[in-house]
Scaffold this active site. Structure first.
Site, PDB file in Angstrom:
ATOM      1  N   CYS A  80       0.836  -1.202   0.000  1.00  0.00           N
ATOM      2  CA  CYS A  80       0.000   0.000   0.000  1.00  0.00           C
ATOM      3  C   CYS A  80       0.872   1.255   0.000  1.00  0.00           C
ATOM      4  CB  CYS A  80      -0.925  -0.013   1.216  1.00  0.00           C
ATOM      5  SG  CYS A  80      -1.940   1.450   1.326  1.00  0.00           S
ATOM      6  N   CYS A 112      -0.440   4.133   2.111  1.00  0.00           N
ATOM      7  CA  CYS A 112      -0.308   3.936   3.566  1.00  0.00           C
ATOM      8  C   CYS A 112       1.149   4.145   4.001  1.00  0.00           C
ATOM      9  CB  CYS A 112      -0.694   2.526   3.997  1.00  0.00           C
ATOM     10  SG  CYS A 112      -2.139   1.856   3.202  1.00  0.00           S
ATOM     11  N   ASP A 113       2.092   3.615   3.239  1.00  0.00           N
ATOM     12  CA  ASP A 113       3.482   3.536   3.705  1.00  0.00           C
ATOM     13  C   ASP A 113       4.457   4.445   2.965  1.00  0.00           C
ATOM     14  OD1 ASP A 113       2.584   1.545   5.393  1.00  0.00           O
ATOM     15  OD2 ASP A 113       2.993  -0.041   3.949  1.00  0.00           O
TER      16      ASP A 113
END
Ligand code: NAP
Length: 304
Positions: free
Chosen positions: A134, A137-138
Site C-alpha cells: 500500500c 499507507c506507507d
C-alpha cells in the site's frame, strides 16, 4: 424475541455501504457487518480517485468517509466485528462473529479483495520492513529514498507516480513491455522524470537483513540478473478475493463468486456485490452499482 434481519451485509466497502443505504431506503431491517472500525474498504488506501462522477480528484479516504456518513444518516445498523463463520444454506442464514451470532433472511457478501503476494523469497520476511502492499499507507516512510513498484496495472502506475513525489527514484518493474494501466496514467508516468521503467522483468528475490536493501531482478527475455539497491519494494500485482469463509457457493477459477449483474449467487437468498463478484471491471462505480442491484434482488427474493 430473537432478531431476524431482512438483510445482513458483510463488508463495508462501496458495495456494502451502497447496499446498506438502499436497504434502508427500501425499509428493510438491515445490518452491516464490517471488519474495520469505520468501513470504506480498499478506497481508504487510494490517494486520489479520479473517476467517480461528481468528485474529480477526491482522496479515497474522504470518499470512503462520505459513503460512511451517508450510511449513518440512513441509520443503518452497523457493527465492527470480524466474521468467523457463515451458515448460508438454510431459510435463515446465520453469521457468526467472534462476539455474536446474527440471523437474516438474506445475506449480501461484499467482502471485496486484497492485494496478491508476489511469492518471491524475502517478501514475507521483509513485509513491513520495506516490503509494502500500500503506497498511500506507507509511502511517507520512503521520503528521499529509492523504491521499486512491481506490476503494470492501474495500481502499480498510480503507486509509482505517488511515490515519485517523495522518493529520489522509483523503479517500475513490469514483467512485460506494455502496461495494462489506463492511458492517462501511462502518460503521467512517462512524464515523471524520476521514474524508471524496468521492462520484461520479474523480481526473483528481495534482500535485506533488518530491512529491504536490494532486489534481484531478472529480465525474462535475456535471463540476465541485476541487483537493484532499494529501500522499499511496493508490490502491486493485482488482488485476490477475500473469500476464506465462502463454502458451497459457485465461484470462478480465481475464487470470485459467480453472479450476474443481479448479484444472485448459486445459493438461495445469498447475493454477491462489489469486488468479490466475478466480473470484468472492478471499480468504485461498478461496486456501487452492485450494492444497488443486490438490494433490488433481495427485495425480489423476500417478496417471492
Ligand atoms: P491488475 O489490473 O490486475 O494488474 C496487475 C498487474 O500486475 C498486471 O500488470 C500484471 O501483469 C502484474 N502481475 C500479476 N501477477 C504478477 C506476478 N506474479 N509477477 C509480476 N507481475 C504480476 O491489478 P491492479 O492494478 O491492482 O488493479 C486492480 C483493479 O482495480 C483493476 O481492475 C483496475 O483497473 C482497478 N483500479 C482502477 C483504478 C482507477 O480506475 N483509477 C485505480 C486502481 C485500480 P500483466 O499485465 O502482464 O498481466
Amino acid at each position: 424475541m430473537e432478531k431476524i434481519y431482512d438483510v445482513i451485509i458483510v463488508g463495508a466497502g462501496p458495495a456494502g455501504m451502497t447496499a446498506a443505504i438502499y436497504g434502508k431506503r427500501a425499509e428493510l431491517s438491515t445490518l452491516l457487518i464490517e471488519r474495520n472500525f469505520m468501513g470504506g474498504g480498499q478506497i481508504l488506501n487510494t490517494y486520489e480517485v479520479d473517476n467517480y462522477p461528481g468528485f474529480p480528484g477526491i482522496n479515497g479516504f474522504d470518499l470512503g468517509t462520505k459513503f460512511s456518513e451517508h450510511v449513518d444518516k440512513m441509520e443503518a445498523e452497523r457493527v465492527s466485528e470480524e466474521v468467523k463463520a457463515m451458515a448460508l444454506e438454510g431459510e435463515i442464514k446465520v453469521i457468526t462473529t467472534e462476539e455474536n451470532e446474527y440471523k437474516g433472511r438474506t445475506v449480501i457478501l461484499a467482502t471485496g479483495n486484497s492485494p496478491k503476494k508476489l511469492g518471491a523469497p524475502g517478501e514475507e520476511r521483509l513485509a513491513g520492513m520495506g516490503v509494502s502492499y500500500c503506497a498511500t499507507c506507507d509511502g511517507a516512510f520512503f521520503k528521499n529514498k529509492v523504491t521499486a513498484v512491481i506490476g503494470g496495472g492501474d495500481v502499480a502506475v498510480e503507486d509509482a507516480i505517488f511515490l515519485a513525489r517523495g522518493c529520489t527514484k522509483v523503479y517500475l518493474i513490469h514483467r512485460r513491455n506494455e502496461l495494462r494501466a489506463a492511458k492517462s496514467l501511462q502518460t503521467a508516468l512517462f512524464n515523471t522524470p524520476n521514474i524508471e521503467c524496468v521492462w520484461d522483468s520479474v523480481v526473483t528475490e528481495i534482500k535485506g537483513e533488518e530491512k529491504v536493501s536490494s532486489a534481484i531482478v531478472q529480465n525474462v527475455k535475456t535471463k540476465e540478473l541485476t541487483e537493484l539497491t532499494l529501500d522499499g519494494v511496493f508490490v502491486a500485482v493485482g488482488n485476490e478475493p477475500n473469500a476464506e469463509y465462502i463454502k458451497g457457493i459457485d465461484c470462478d477459477e480465481k475464487g470470485y463468486i459467480r453472479a450476474g449483474e443481479d448479484c444472485v449467487t448459486s445459493v438461495k437468498g445469498v447475493f454477491a456485490a462489489g469486488d468479490i463478484r466475478s466480473k470484468r471491471l472492478r471499480q468504485i462505480t461498478t461496486a456501487v452499482a452492485d450494492g444497488a442491484n443486490a438490494i433490488t434482488s433481495v427485495q425480489d427474493f423476500l417478496l417471492r
